[in-house]
Scaffold this active site. Structure first.
Site, PDB file in Angstrom:
ATOM      1  CB  SER A   1      -1.152   9.748  -5.754  1.00 12.07           C
ATOM      2  OG  SER A   1      -1.566  11.202  -5.666  1.00 12.07           O
TER       3      SER A   1
ATOM      4  CG  MET B   1     -10.326  14.410  -2.231  1.00 13.38           C
ATOM      5  SD  MET B   1      -8.685  14.425  -2.051  1.00 13.38           S
ATOM      6  CE  MET B   1      -7.881  14.004  -3.826  1.00 13.38           C
TER       7      MET B   1
ATOM      8  CG  MET C   1      -6.945  18.021  -3.527  1.00 11.13           C
ATOM      9  SD  MET C   1      -5.843  17.923  -2.096  1.00 11.13           S
ATOM     10  CE  MET C   1      -5.185  16.274  -2.253  1.00 11.13           C
TER      11      MET C   1
ATOM     12  CG  ASP D   1      -5.119  12.589  -5.160  1.00 17.95           C
ATOM     13  OD1 ASP D   1      -5.996  12.233  -5.121  1.00 17.95           O
ATOM     14  OD2 ASP D   1      -4.002  12.418  -5.168  1.00 17.95           O
TER      15      ASP D   1
ATOM     16  CG  HIS E   1      -9.683  11.204  -5.173  1.00 17.41           C
ATOM     17  ND1 HIS E   1      -8.806  10.917  -4.112  1.00 17.41           N
ATOM     18  CD2 HIS E   1     -10.715  11.216  -4.479  1.00 17.41           C
ATOM     19  CE1 HIS E   1      -9.247  10.821  -2.915  1.00 17.41           C
ATOM     20  NE2 HIS E   1     -10.692  11.184  -3.214  1.00 17.41           N
TER      21      HIS E   1
ATOM     22  CG  MET F   1     -10.512   8.952   1.092  1.00 19.00           C
ATOM     23  SD  MET F   1      -9.268   9.113  -0.127  1.00 19.00           S
ATOM     24  CE  MET F   1      -7.946   9.724   0.671  1.00 19.00           C
TER      25      MET F   1
HETATM   26  C1  DX5 Z   1      -4.872  12.450  -0.265  1.00 21.53           C
HETATM   27  C2  DX5 Z   1      -4.895  11.878  -1.579  1.00 21.53           C
HETATM   28  C3  DX5 Z   1      -3.935  10.817  -1.867  1.00 21.53           C
HETATM   29  C4  DX5 Z   1      -2.594  11.001  -1.651  1.00 21.53           C
HETATM   30  C5  DX5 Z   1      -1.746   9.601  -1.301  1.00 21.53           C
HETATM   31  O1  DX5 Z   1      -5.539  13.417   0.028  1.00 21.53           O
HETATM   32  O2  DX5 Z   1      -6.180  11.538  -2.189  1.00 21.53           O
HETATM   33  O3  DX5 Z   1      -3.977  10.224  -3.206  1.00 21.53           O
HETATM   34  O4  DX5 Z   1      -1.834  11.815  -2.648  1.00 21.53           O
HETATM   35  O5  DX5 Z   1      -0.451   9.940  -0.993  1.00 21.53           O
HETATM   36  P1  DX5 Z   1       0.471   9.231   0.003  1.00 21.53           P
HETATM   37  O6  DX5 Z   1       0.623   7.846  -0.506  1.00 21.53           O
HETATM   38  O7  DX5 Z   1       1.765   9.839   0.161  1.00 21.53           O
HETATM   39  O8  DX5 Z   1      -0.263   8.967   1.360  1.00 21.53           O
HETATM   40 ZN    ZN Z   2      -6.519  10.428  -4.270  1.00 22.50          ZN
END
Ligand code: DX5
Ligand code: ZN
Length: 213
Positions: A7, A67, A36, A34, A65, A136
Site C-alpha cells: 500500500s 474508501m 480516501m 488507498d 481501493h 478489511m
Molecule cells: C487502511 C488501508 C490500508 C493500509 C494498510 O485504511 O486500506 O491499505 O494502508 O496499512 P498497514 O499495512 O500499515 O496496516
Molecule cells: Zn487499502
C-alpha cells in the site's frame, strides 16, 4: 503462492514515482492505492491525477481501493487514470450490483470491500459480478493499525462462499509476517501491506518476509 500488494499509503508522498519503481524492483505483485475522501473515512489521500501520473513508472497492476462515499461517480475517473482493479465498499454503495457492473463496463476488474463489522452474506447474490473480495482486517482510514483477529473467520467463510468461482480474496490492514501466515492459511490470495513493507526502507527483504509462511 500468495501475492503481495504494497500500500503506497506508507510511501514517501513527495517521491511516489520513485517509490512505485522501487516496489516493482523489490518483487511486489500489485500496487495497492488507498483513495480516501475525508467522508467515508476520516482521512484524505490520492486522486485520479496522481494515479495517472504513476502509471508510467510501473507495469504492475494498480489496485485502487476506494474508501469513499458514493463511489459511482469516481469509477470513470480511476478507470481512465489506469486502474486495473477498482474496489468499492459495500457500506458505501446504495446499488452495489449496479456499481460492480459499471466497473466491468470500463474493462476494469471489480472488487468489493467489507469493513470488519460487515457480514459477508451481502456478497451472496453478487458473486457473478465480482473479481475480488477485499476483507478489511482494520477499520479503514489509516495505516499502522493492529490486525483484527476475528477477520480470519471471515476469510474462511468467504472462501467457502466463493467455492470454485474465479474470485480472489484480498486482506488489508495490520499485515506482518505473522498475520500474513494466518491469512494465507485461511485462504487469502493477496495481502496488502503498508507499514510492514516500508519499515526500515528494506522493501525486498520485507516483501520476502511476508511470503515466508
Ligand atoms: C487502511 C488501508 C490500508 C493500509 C494498510 O485504511 O486500506 O491499505 O494502508 O496499512 P498497514 O499495512 O500499515 O496496516
Ligand atoms: Zn487499502
Amino acid at each position: 503462492m500468495v501475492k503481495i500488494a504494497p500500500s503506497i499509503l506508507s510511501a514517501d508522498f513527495a517521491n511516489l514515482g520513485r517509490e512505485v519503481e522501487a516496489l516493482e524492483k523489490a518483487g511486489a505483485d500489485i500496487i495497492h492505492i488507498d483513495v480516501m475522501d475525508g467522508n467515508f473515512v476520516p482521512n484524505l489521500t490520492i486522486g485520479p491525477c496522481v494515479v495517472k501520473a504513476l502509471r508510467r513508472y510501473t507495469q504492475l497492476p494498480f489496485d485502487v481501493h476506494l474508501m469513499v462515499k458514493n463511489p459511482e461517480q469516481m469509477i470513470p475517473w480511476f478507470a481512465e487514470a489506469g486502474a486495473d482493479i477498482i474496489t468499492v465498499h459495500a457500506e458505501a454503495c446504495k446499488h452495489l450490483d449496479k456499481t460492480l457492473a459499471t466497473i466491468r463496463e470500463y474493462g476494469v476488474k471489480a472488487g468489493v470491500s467489507l469493513n470488519p463489522a460487515t457480514n459477508e452474506d451481502c456478497l451472496r447474490y453478487i458473486l457473478d459480478k465480482l473479481d475480488l473480495i477485499l476483507i478489511m482486517s482494520v477499520n479503514p482510514g489509516f495505516g499502522g493499525q493492529s490486525f483484527i483477529k476475528s477477520q480470519l473467520e471471515k476469510i474462511t467463510s468467504v472462501k467457502e462462499l466463493i467455492g470454485n468461482k474465479k474470485i480472489e480474496i484480498e486482506v488489508d490492514g495490520g499485515i506482518n509476517p505473522m498475520t500474513a501466515a494466518e491469512c494465507a492459511a485461511a485462504g487469502a490470495d493477496i495481502l496488502v501491506a503498508g507499514t510492514a513493507v516500508f519499515a526500515g526502507g528494506e522493501y525486498q527483504k520485507n516483501i520476502n518476509n511476508l511470503r515466508q509462511y
